[in-house]
Design a protein around this motif. Structure first.
Motif, PDB file in Angstrom:
ATOM      1  N   HIS A 273      -5.171  -2.427   7.553  1.00  0.00           N
ATOM      2  CA  HIS A 273      -4.786  -3.308   8.658  1.00  0.00           C
ATOM      3  C   HIS A 273      -5.974  -3.716   9.534  1.00  0.00           C
ATOM      4  CE1 HIS A 273      -0.946  -2.243   7.208  1.00  0.00           C
ATOM      5  NE2 HIS A 273      -0.693  -1.210   7.972  1.00  0.00           N
TER       6      HIS A 273
ATOM      7  N   LYS B 164       0.816  -1.208   0.000  1.00  0.00           N
ATOM      8  CA  LYS B 164       0.000   0.000   0.000  1.00  0.00           C
ATOM      9  C   LYS B 164       0.857   1.269   0.000  1.00  0.00           C
ATOM     10  CE  LYS B 164      -0.755   0.855   4.905  1.00  0.00           C
ATOM     11  NZ  LYS B 164       0.088   1.945   5.266  1.00  0.00           N
TER      12      LYS B 164
ATOM     13  N   LYS C  62      -2.270   8.157  16.154  1.00  0.00           N
ATOM     14  CA  LYS C  62      -0.841   8.456  16.314  1.00  0.00           C
ATOM     15  C   LYS C  62      -0.707   9.395  17.512  1.00  0.00           C
ATOM     16  CE  LYS C  62       0.633   6.918  12.168  1.00  0.00           C
ATOM     17  NZ  LYS C  62       1.758   6.027  11.973  1.00  0.00           N
TER      18      LYS C  62
ATOM     19  N   ARG D 213       7.343  12.320   8.331  1.00  0.00           N
ATOM     20  CA  ARG D 213       6.546  11.625   7.307  1.00  0.00           C
ATOM     21  C   ARG D 213       5.333  12.446   6.930  1.00  0.00           C
ATOM     22  NH1 ARG D 213       3.763   6.450   8.938  1.00  0.00           N
ATOM     23  NH2 ARG D 213       3.687   5.631   6.839  1.00  0.00           N
TER      24      ARG D 213
ATOM     25  N   PHE E  79      -5.752   0.374  17.462  1.00  0.00           N
ATOM     26  CA  PHE E  79      -4.337   0.547  17.102  1.00  0.00           C
ATOM     27  C   PHE E  79      -3.876   1.855  17.726  1.00  0.00           C
ATOM     28  CE2 PHE E  79      -1.307   2.866  14.578  1.00  0.00           C
ATOM     29  CZ  PHE E  79      -0.378   1.942  14.136  1.00  0.00           C
TER      30      PHE E  79
ATOM     31  N   LYS F 299       1.387 -10.886  10.746  1.00  0.00           N
ATOM     32  CA  LYS F 299       1.648 -10.844  12.191  1.00  0.00           C
ATOM     33  C   LYS F 299       1.160 -12.124  12.861  1.00  0.00           C
ATOM     34  CE  LYS F 299       1.786  -5.877  12.825  1.00  0.00           C
ATOM     35  NZ  LYS F 299       3.062  -5.502  13.421  1.00  0.00           N
TER      36      LYS F 299
ATOM     37  N   GLN G 101      -0.082  -6.764  19.704  1.00  0.00           N
ATOM     38  CA  GLN G 101       1.265  -6.323  20.051  1.00  0.00           C
ATOM     39  C   GLN G 101       1.212  -5.140  21.002  1.00  0.00           C
ATOM     40  OE1 GLN G 101       2.382  -5.300  15.981  1.00  0.00           O
ATOM     41  NE2 GLN G 101       2.280  -3.144  16.465  1.00  0.00           N
TER      42      GLN G 101
ATOM     43  N   ASP H   6      -4.362   4.955   6.258  1.00  0.00           N
ATOM     44  CA  ASP H   6      -3.091   4.384   6.714  1.00  0.00           C
ATOM     45  C   ASP H   6      -3.313   3.101   7.525  1.00  0.00           C
ATOM     46  OD1 ASP H   6      -0.230   4.734   6.780  1.00  0.00           O
ATOM     47  OD2 ASP H   6      -0.380   5.235   8.904  1.00  0.00           O
ATOM     48  N   ILE H   7      -4.362   3.055   8.309  1.00  0.00           N
ATOM     49  CA  ILE H   7      -4.536   1.941   9.255  1.00  0.00           C
ATOM     50  C   ILE H   7      -5.892   1.211   9.120  1.00  0.00           C
ATOM     51  CG2 ILE H   7      -4.553   1.272  11.712  1.00  0.00           C
ATOM     52  CD1 ILE H   7      -1.791   2.307  10.861  1.00  0.00           C
TER      53      ILE H   7
ATOM     54  N   HIS I 286       0.845  -5.898   5.768  1.00  0.00           N
ATOM     55  CA  HIS I 286       1.779  -6.613   6.647  1.00  0.00           C
ATOM     56  C   HIS I 286       1.117  -7.113   7.935  1.00  0.00           C
ATOM     57  CE1 HIS I 286       2.369  -2.818   8.830  1.00  0.00           C
ATOM     58  NE2 HIS I 286       3.038  -3.473   9.758  1.00  0.00           N
ATOM     59  N   TYR I 287      -0.103  -6.601   8.242  1.00  0.00           N
ATOM     60  CA  TYR I 287      -0.794  -7.145   9.418  1.00  0.00           C
ATOM     61  C   TYR I 287      -1.158  -8.617   9.233  1.00  0.00           C
ATOM     62  CZ  TYR I 287      -0.600  -3.488  12.753  1.00  0.00           C
ATOM     63  OH  TYR I 287      -0.117  -2.628  13.711  1.00  0.00           O
TER      64      TYR I 287
ATOM     65  N   GLU J 160      -0.382   4.262  18.654  1.00  0.00           N
ATOM     66  CA  GLU J 160       1.061   4.470  18.561  1.00  0.00           C
ATOM     67  C   GLU J 160       1.426   5.684  19.400  1.00  0.00           C
ATOM     68  OE1 GLU J 160       2.835   2.810  14.301  1.00  0.00           O
ATOM     69  OE2 GLU J 160       2.228   4.892  14.431  1.00  0.00           O
TER      70      GLU J 160
HETATM   71  C1  BG6 Z   1       2.119   1.125   8.373  1.00  0.00           C
HETATM   72  C2  BG6 Z   1       1.673   2.550   8.500  1.00  0.00           C
HETATM   73  O1  BG6 Z   1       1.366   0.469   7.398  1.00  0.00           O
HETATM   74  O2  BG6 Z   1       1.964   0.467   9.614  1.00  0.00           O
HETATM   75  C3  BG6 Z   1       2.427   3.253   9.610  1.00  0.00           C
HETATM   76  O3  BG6 Z   1       1.868   3.229   7.274  1.00  0.00           O
HETATM   77  C4  BG6 Z   1       2.355   2.472  10.898  1.00  0.00           C
HETATM   78  O4  BG6 Z   1       1.904   4.569   9.810  1.00  0.00           O
HETATM   79  C5  BG6 Z   1       2.725   1.012  10.672  1.00  0.00           C
HETATM   80  O5  BG6 Z   1       3.242   3.063  11.825  1.00  0.00           O
HETATM   81  C6  BG6 Z   1       2.500   0.175  11.911  1.00  0.00           C
HETATM   82  O6  BG6 Z   1       3.029  -1.095  11.729  1.00  0.00           O
HETATM   83  P1  BG6 Z   1       3.482  -1.965  12.973  1.00  0.00           P
HETATM   84  O7  BG6 Z   1       3.928  -3.244  12.365  1.00  0.00           O
HETATM   85  O8  BG6 Z   1       4.574  -1.214  13.652  1.00  0.00           O
HETATM   86  O9  BG6 Z   1       2.286  -2.109  13.853  1.00  0.00           O
END
Ligand code: BG6
Length: 480
Positions: free
Chosen positions: A242, A150, A334, A225, A216, A184, A368, A237-238, A180-181, A218
């Motif tokens: 994800h 993405k 975020k 960015r 989610f 996991k 996580q 983004d999320i 990528h989720y 962070e």
């Molecule tokens: C990415 C987002 O796809 O996933 C980022 O673009 C985000 O903004 C990240 O920080 C989070 O991934 P992870 O594996 O750290 O949870």
């Protein structure tokens, strides 16, 4: 099965994603002997560098394993990694890449030719690179695979357009769309948790479940960015990718088998039950300077009047027979107070009348950090009275397992792609359905129709969050 003698080309090899994620994942697979034998890796990007310069660039990010073992493994790994500078929009450059690959293939003894192209690239060059590769680096009698990540467009229409362009070049079975989720450990665990434990799965429905939150968080902002982020915002983004993936794995029906198509059929089907999100089911926020940390708009690359959300809580309704009436609150932000990704399933209060003040059951899947699964339940306090103790059935990995390693998401996904297994990649129709859910509110936000509520850097999010989730029956009092 894994092919032997594979060439992996990482395009965008000098960028951040490659350095921080792709190469470390390849290194771990190499170190653990999981790559096909005689794998060769070519880093490709525009930056002019020689092999030595490239090795220096990636070496610091290759860390895992104990020290002595890791040093040797690192040397061995770097021996199979070479670098080739080249443009993204010139056939000559891709012809050169092809020559390089043919040279390697000639030296080998493999009967099949296996090429995997991993695009760690910004979206504006996806299509042009995919074209260059197809015209110049595609082998008719071999395995050609392309991995992309993405953003896949910005809404339903632009995603369709981009996927349409790609489709003219690469077949669906050759295309691996990463979320990528899906790589996991705890996300993959959902299939095991639900379908290997019938008592868990049979309790996942609107008779018993009151509400579900997928969260989610962070603890850092978008510093550095901002330029990218401002164009997309937290929902693109999320949530759209994800958290939707987590939602579909949690709510889908049992697949006929673990084949990629059976799984993705079910995931796509359940998402089709989700109508587009309504404006009243949206709360967005943007972080402001606090606690010595800068606000979102303090970043020079962010326009001063930006309405881009860095936090969003969205309520989705899954109108399938199993889930009708249960709110699913997808929250992402975020610059919050902690790092945490989890699924929290709150069950209904059905014990009233018999018990006073017995908390409801809650099943939490912590994705996580500190991977765990726990169920809050009630037991009788030992003694002569009928009193309850709220307690937990707890599977915290660190406490229950010895000597385990949670692989990085990218390790799992690269291995899958090398094996030609699509189960953990996003299918084209799946992508389409998820964009359909989010596109109307994304447009409303882009047009300024929904306003951000400001929240402090390091806080739990906008003030009205409690009311927002409270509307759907969620109670915070027994959250741990
Ligand atoms: C990415 C987002 O796809 O996933 C980022 O673009 C985000 O903004 C990240 O920080 C989070 O991934 P992870 O594996 O750290 O949870």
């Amino acid at each position: 099965a894994l092919q032997d003698e594979t060439i992996i080309v990482v395009l965008g090899a000098s960028g951040d994603l490659a350095k921080k994620k792709t190469f470390p994942a390849l290194f771990n697979l190499f170190r653990l002997n999981l790559l096909p034998k005689a794998t060769r890796i070519i880093g490709y990007a525009r930056t002019k560098m020689d092999n030595k310069g490239f090795h220096e660039k990636i070496a610091d990010f290759l860390k895992e394993g104990d020290k002595s073992e890791s040093k040797k493994a690192k040397e061995e790994f770097l021996k199979v990694c070479t670098y080739l500078p080249g443009a993204y929009d010139e056939d000559e450059a891709f012809k050169n890449l092809n020559k390089e690959m043919e040279k390697i293939e000639k030296e080998g003894s493999s009967k099949t030719t296996n090429r995997l192209f991993y695009m760690a690239l910004p979206p504006n060059v996806f299509t042009v690179v995919a074209g260059g590769l197809k015209r110049n680096c595609y082998v008719e009698d071999g395995n050609n695979r392309i991995v992309i990540e993405k953003p896949f467009g910005k809404d339903l229409e632009s995603s369709r357009e981009m996927m349409g362009e790609l489709k003219k070049l690469w077949k669906e079975e050759e295309t691996f769309r990463i979320d990528h989720y899906l790589g996991k450990e705890m996300v993959k665990n959902l299939l095991m948790l639900r379908f290997a434990n019938p008592f868990v799965d049979s309790g996942l429905n609107s008779n018993l479940v009151d509400n579900v939150q997928i969260t989610f968080k962070e603890p850092f902002g978008t510093e550095g960015r901002g330029g990218y982020f401002d164009e997309f915002g937290i929902i693109r983004d999320i949530q759209q990718n994800h958290l939707s993936q987590v939602l579909s794995l949690l709510t889908m029906e049992r697949p006929v088998s673990f084949s990629a198509e059976d799984i993705r059929n079910e995931k796509t089907k359940v998402l089709r039950y989700v109508p587009p999100i309504k404006e009243e089911d949206v709360l967005i926020g943007q972080y402001a300077a606090a606690n010595g940390k800068p606000g979102y708009k303090d970043d020079d690359t962010v326009p001063k009047d930006s309405n881009c959300p860095t936090f969003a809580a969205l309520t989705l309704w899954v109108n399938s027979p199993r889930w009708q009436g249960v709110p699913f609150i997808l929250k992402a932000g975020k610059a919050l107070d902690e790092a945490k990704v989890e699924i929290r399933i709150q069950y209904k209060e059905v014990t009233k009348g018999l018990f006073k003040d017995v908390p409801r059951n809650e099943l939490v899947i912590r994705i996580q950090p500190n991977e765990s699964i726990y169920l809050k339940f009630n037991a009788k306090k030992p003694g002569l009275q009928m009193e309850s103790i709220p307690t937990e059935l707890n599977m915290t990995y660190k406490e229950r397992l010895e000597d385990f390693r949670i692989p990085e998401a990218y390790e799992a996904l690269i291995l899958d792609a090398l094996q030609g297994d699509h189960s953990n990649f996003v299918r084209d129709d799946e992508l389409d359905v998820s964009w359909a859910i989010f596109t109307p509110i994304l447009h409303a936000i882009d047009q300024g129709k929904i306003k951000n509520e400001s929240y402090e850097y390091g806080s739990r999010g906008p003030q009205s969050l409690n009311n927002f989730i409270g509307r759907y029956g969620y109670r915070r009092d027994n959250e741990s």
